[in-house]
Design a protein around this motif. Structure first.
Motif, PDB file in Angstrom:
ATOM      1  N   LYS A   1       0.824  -1.200   0.000  1.00  0.00           N
ATOM      2  CA  LYS A   1       0.000   0.000   0.000  1.00  0.00           C
ATOM      3  C   LYS A   1       0.859   1.252   0.000  1.00  0.00           C
ATOM      4  O   LYS A   1       2.082   1.221   0.076  1.00  0.00           O
ATOM      5  N   CYS A   2       0.176   2.375  -0.058  1.00  0.00           N
ATOM      6  CA  CYS A   2       0.804   3.686  -0.075  1.00  0.00           C
ATOM      7  C   CYS A   2       1.152   4.106   1.351  1.00  0.00           C
ATOM      8  O   CYS A   2       0.384   3.885   2.279  1.00  0.00           O
ATOM      9  N   GLY A   3       2.313   4.731   1.531  1.00  0.00           N
ATOM     10  CA  GLY A   3       2.731   5.181   2.850  1.00  0.00           C
ATOM     11  C   GLY A   3       2.439   6.637   3.125  1.00  0.00           C
ATOM     12  O   GLY A   3       2.984   7.217   4.066  1.00  0.00           O
ATOM     13  N   PHE A   4       1.559   7.245   2.326  1.00  0.00           N
ATOM     14  CA  PHE A   4       1.189   8.647   2.493  1.00  0.00           C
ATOM     15  C   PHE A   4       0.542   8.877   3.858  1.00  0.00           C
ATOM     16  O   PHE A   4      -0.292   8.107   4.311  1.00  0.00           O
ATOM     17  N   SER A   5       0.956   9.947   4.543  1.00  0.00           N
ATOM     18  CA  SER A   5       0.371  10.291   5.839  1.00  0.00           C
ATOM     19  C   SER A   5       0.371  11.799   5.996  1.00  0.00           C
ATOM     20  O   SER A   5       1.036  12.516   5.244  1.00  0.00           O
ATOM     21  N   TYR A   6      -0.383  12.282   6.981  1.00  0.00           N
ATOM     22  CA  TYR A   6      -0.487  13.723   7.197  1.00  0.00           C
ATOM     23  C   TYR A   6      -0.911  13.973   8.642  1.00  0.00           C
ATOM     24  O   TYR A   6      -1.355  13.069   9.345  1.00  0.00           O
ATOM     25  N   SER A   7      -0.802  15.232   9.055  1.00  0.00           N
ATOM     26  CA  SER A   7      -1.176  15.625  10.413  1.00  0.00           C
ATOM     27  C   SER A   7      -2.519  16.353  10.392  1.00  0.00           C
ATOM     28  O   SER A   7      -3.016  16.742   9.328  1.00  0.00           O
ATOM     29  N   ASP A   8      -3.092  16.571  11.568  1.00  0.00           N
ATOM     30  CA  ASP A   8      -4.322  17.362  11.661  1.00  0.00           C
ATOM     31  C   ASP A   8      -4.102  18.770  11.124  1.00  0.00           C
ATOM     32  O   ASP A   8      -4.981  19.335  10.458  1.00  0.00           O
ATOM     33  N   ALA A   9      -2.925  19.334  11.385  1.00  0.00           N
ATOM     34  CA  ALA A   9      -2.628  20.681  10.898  1.00  0.00           C
ATOM     35  C   ALA A   9      -2.606  20.723   9.373  1.00  0.00           C
ATOM     36  O   ALA A   9      -3.038  21.707   8.759  1.00  0.00           O
ATOM     37  N   ASP A  10      -2.122  19.643   8.745  1.00  0.00           N
ATOM     38  CA  ASP A  10      -2.124  19.573   7.283  1.00  0.00           C
ATOM     39  C   ASP A  10      -3.548  19.650   6.741  1.00  0.00           C
ATOM     40  O   ASP A  10      -3.822  20.348   5.764  1.00  0.00           O
ATOM     41  N   ILE A  11      -4.461  18.917   7.377  1.00  0.00           N
ATOM     42  CA  ILE A  11      -5.845  18.890   6.894  1.00  0.00           C
ATOM     43  C   ILE A  11      -6.538  20.221   7.155  1.00  0.00           C
ATOM     44  O   ILE A  11      -7.324  20.694   6.318  1.00  0.00           O
ATOM     45  N   VAL A  12      -6.264  20.860   8.271  1.00  0.00           N
ATOM     46  CA  VAL A  12      -6.827  22.189   8.520  1.00  0.00           C
ATOM     47  C   VAL A  12      -6.406  23.144   7.415  1.00  0.00           C
ATOM     48  O   VAL A  12      -7.218  23.898   6.868  1.00  0.00           O
ATOM     49  N   ALA A  13      -5.126  23.092   7.045  1.00  0.00           N
ATOM     50  CA  ALA A  13      -4.630  23.952   5.978  1.00  0.00           C
ATOM     51  C   ALA A  13      -5.230  23.566   4.632  1.00  0.00           C
ATOM     52  O   ALA A  13      -5.588  24.427   3.816  1.00  0.00           O
ATOM     53  N   LEU A  14      -5.378  22.259   4.387  1.00  0.00           N
ATOM     54  CA  LEU A  14      -5.960  21.791   3.124  1.00  0.00           C
ATOM     55  C   LEU A  14      -7.399  22.270   2.986  1.00  0.00           C
ATOM     56  O   LEU A  14      -7.819  22.747   1.918  1.00  0.00           O
ATOM     57  N   LYS A  15      -8.168  22.166   4.074  1.00  0.00           N
ATOM     58  CA  LYS A  15      -9.550  22.625   4.039  1.00  0.00           C
ATOM     59  C   LYS A  15      -9.632  24.134   3.831  1.00  0.00           C
ATOM     60  O   LYS A  15     -10.526  24.635   3.134  1.00  0.00           O
ATOM     61  N   ALA A  16      -8.701  24.878   4.411  1.00  0.00           N
ATOM     62  CA  ALA A  16      -8.697  26.334   4.243  1.00  0.00           C
ATOM     63  C   ALA A  16      -8.511  26.710   2.778  1.00  0.00           C
ATOM     64  O   ALA A  16      -9.109  27.677   2.291  1.00  0.00           O
ATOM     65  N   HIS A  17      -7.718  25.937   2.058  1.00  0.00           N
ATOM     66  CA  HIS A  17      -7.497  26.217   0.640  1.00  0.00           C
ATOM     67  C   HIS A  17      -8.760  25.982  -0.181  1.00  0.00           C
ATOM     68  O   HIS A  17      -8.929  26.589  -1.241  1.00  0.00           O
ATOM     69  N   LYS A  18      -9.636  25.093   0.299  1.00  0.00           N
ATOM     70  CA  LYS A  18     -10.820  24.771  -0.493  1.00  0.00           C
ATOM     71  C   LYS A  18     -11.724  25.983  -0.700  1.00  0.00           C
ATOM     72  O   LYS A  18     -12.514  26.024  -1.644  1.00  0.00           O
ATOM     73  N   ASN A  19     -11.618  26.976   0.157  1.00  0.00           N
ATOM     74  CA  ASN A  19     -12.404  28.196  -0.045  1.00  0.00           C
ATOM     75  C   ASN A  19     -11.968  28.960  -1.285  1.00  0.00           C
ATOM     76  O   ASN A  19     -12.728  29.757  -1.841  1.00  0.00           O
ATOM     77  N   ASP A  20     -10.728  28.723  -1.722  1.00  0.00           N
ATOM     78  CA  ASP A  20     -10.200  29.412  -2.896  1.00  0.00           C
ATOM     79  C   ASP A  20     -10.359  28.611  -4.175  1.00  0.00           C
ATOM     80  O   ASP A  20     -10.106  29.125  -5.268  1.00  0.00           O
ATOM     81  N   MET A  21     -10.755  27.359  -4.057  1.00  0.00           N
ATOM     82  CA  MET A  21     -10.824  26.492  -5.230  1.00  0.00           C
ATOM     83  C   MET A  21     -12.079  26.781  -6.031  1.00  0.00           C
ATOM     84  O   MET A  21     -13.170  26.913  -5.487  1.00  0.00           O
ATOM     85  N   THR A  22     -11.906  26.866  -7.354  1.00  0.00           N
ATOM     86  CA  THR A  22     -13.004  27.266  -8.237  1.00  0.00           C
ATOM     87  C   THR A  22     -13.818  26.085  -8.735  1.00  0.00           C
ATOM     88  O   THR A  22     -14.844  26.271  -9.362  1.00  0.00           O
ATOM     89  N   LYS A  23     -13.365  24.867  -8.461  1.00  0.00           N
ATOM     90  CA  LYS A  23     -14.026  23.659  -8.968  1.00  0.00           C
ATOM     91  C   LYS A  23     -14.082  23.650 -10.489  1.00  0.00           C
ATOM     92  O   LYS A  23     -15.067  23.233 -11.099  1.00  0.00           O
ATOM     93  N   SER A  24     -13.033  24.141 -11.109  1.00  0.00           N
ATOM     94  CA  SER A  24     -12.899  24.063 -12.556  1.00  0.00           C
ATOM     95  C   SER A  24     -11.432  23.877 -12.882  1.00  0.00           C
ATOM     96  O   SER A  24     -10.548  24.233 -12.097  1.00  0.00           O
ATOM     97  N   VAL A  25     -11.169  23.327 -14.039  1.00  0.00           N
ATOM     98  CA  VAL A  25      -9.806  23.069 -14.468  1.00  0.00           C
ATOM     99  C   VAL A  25      -9.311  24.228 -15.316  1.00  0.00           C
ATOM    100  O   VAL A  25     -10.015  24.698 -16.218  1.00  0.00           O
TER     101      VAL A  25
END
Length: 336
Positions: A23-47
């Motif tokens: 399997k994949c060894g990708f991992s992250y912290s709670d702080a990473d996800i907080v930051a990731l979610k914060a970016h979603k406010n800027d995402m346009t949902k288009s390519v």
């Protein structure tokens, strides 16, 4: 050596390769996800309608005497797989520098504990670094590959075990590199089949169906889900068995969802994932005098060279997007 090649955008294809038993060894912290979610406010949902080109530095780790390691001939297929899969996100990849051969027994069978020193000594900070190891371990666990989330440790580093270099693992890890989670992620709760919590649980995408954690044992050779798992509401799962970010059979993984594609496109424009390479677009034009064109990537589309002109393209990669390219009698073209 610089080279001119035809880069034809083709339709998605079913990746072939080894079964995903590691399997994949990708991992992250709670702080990473907080930051990731914060970016979603800027995402346009288009390519983005602009193609972004990313340089890759490939590192092949061999024994100290130069034996072993991934076959260099695999690199072209790896990049072709990436470019076909990521075309829908308007993201493309190319090799600028020659393959970096690292002849060091310490890293041949790679322990994740050694990442810091490997990166310190070998990373190309102007490119995405993909390292190919005989094996990858962390403690008692063995992995097919891993990388880092863009909101976390900002290292341009992807680790791949040689057995998994051809197939779906490199596109999968590149998905993490551009901010995607596993479709079966449960860190913030199980996603319900009815989608009522799709934006706050699972992988946070509402167009990737709830995933009970796919594996070869519940996906058959025809990519049909054969499991009988129920979600917390008692509903049967109907997962996407072809999503690249799942643990479905490797030969089944061949696409991203629309929301995943838009987020890849978003991160491709973020400074966390930019390498300051410049692109020169030459399209619908006639070159009738001696010229030198310099850029990291030169995209040639519907160009004619006339009037006995000597034209030099000085780039890491010169890419022809279409076949509408002519050199009239008496004219010359050089690739440097």
């Amino acid at each position: 050596m610089k080279r001119l090649f035809l880069n034809i955008i083709v339709s998605m294809f079913v990746l072939v390769g080894y079964s995903q038993d590691l399997k994949c060894g990708f991992s992250y912290s709670d702080a990473d996800i907080v930051a990731l979610k914060a970016h979603k406010n800027d995402m346009t949902k288009s390519v983005s309608n602009v193609v972004r080109y990313f340089p890759i530095q490939h590192h092949i780790i061999r024994h100290s005497d130069g034996t072993g390691g991934l076959s260099p001939s695999s690199i072209a297929q790896i990049e072709q797989n990436l470019n076909e899969i990521y075309a829908s996100a308007n993201v493309q990849f190319y090799s600028c520098d020659a393959i970096d051969f690292i002849d060091n027994n310490t890293y041949y069978d790679f322990s994740r504990d050694d990442e810091y020193y490997l990166v310190l000594n070998y990373n190309n900070y102007d490119a995405i670094n993909i390292y190919y190891f005989n094996s990858i371990t962390s403690g008692q666990n063995a992995y097919a590959g891993y990388t880092h989330i863009p909101t976390g440790v900002n290292i341009n580093f992807i680790a791949i075990a040689n057995t998994y270099a051809i197939g779906g693992t490199v596109p999968h890890e590149m998905g993490h590199f551009f901010g995607l989670l596993h479709t079966h992620d449960t860190t913030y709760g199980n996603e319900f089949v009815d989608g009522t919590n799709c934006s706050i649980a699972g992988d946070f995408y509402c167009d990737t169906p709830a995933d009970p954690h796919l594996s070869n044992s519940v996906v058959d050779n025809s990519c049909v889900y054969t499991g009988t798992a129920l979600d917390p509401h008692g509903d049967y799962y109907i997962p996407d068995t072809r999503n690249i970010m799942s643990y479905t059979r490797d030969a089944c993984r061949n696409h991203f969802s629309n929301e995943q594609l838009s987020d890849i496109s978003y991160w491709a424009d973020r400074p966390e994932r930019q390498f300051f390479n410049n692109t020169l677009l030459l399209n619908n034009s006639t070159i009738s005098s001696n010229n030198t064109y310099s850029a990291d990537v030169i995209v040639i589309d519907n160009v004619t060279i006339t009037n006995n002109s000597n034209v030099i393209f000085d780039a890491c990669e010169s890419t022809i997007i279409e076949k509408n390219f002519q050199i009239n009698l008496g004219s010359t073209m050089q690739i440097q």
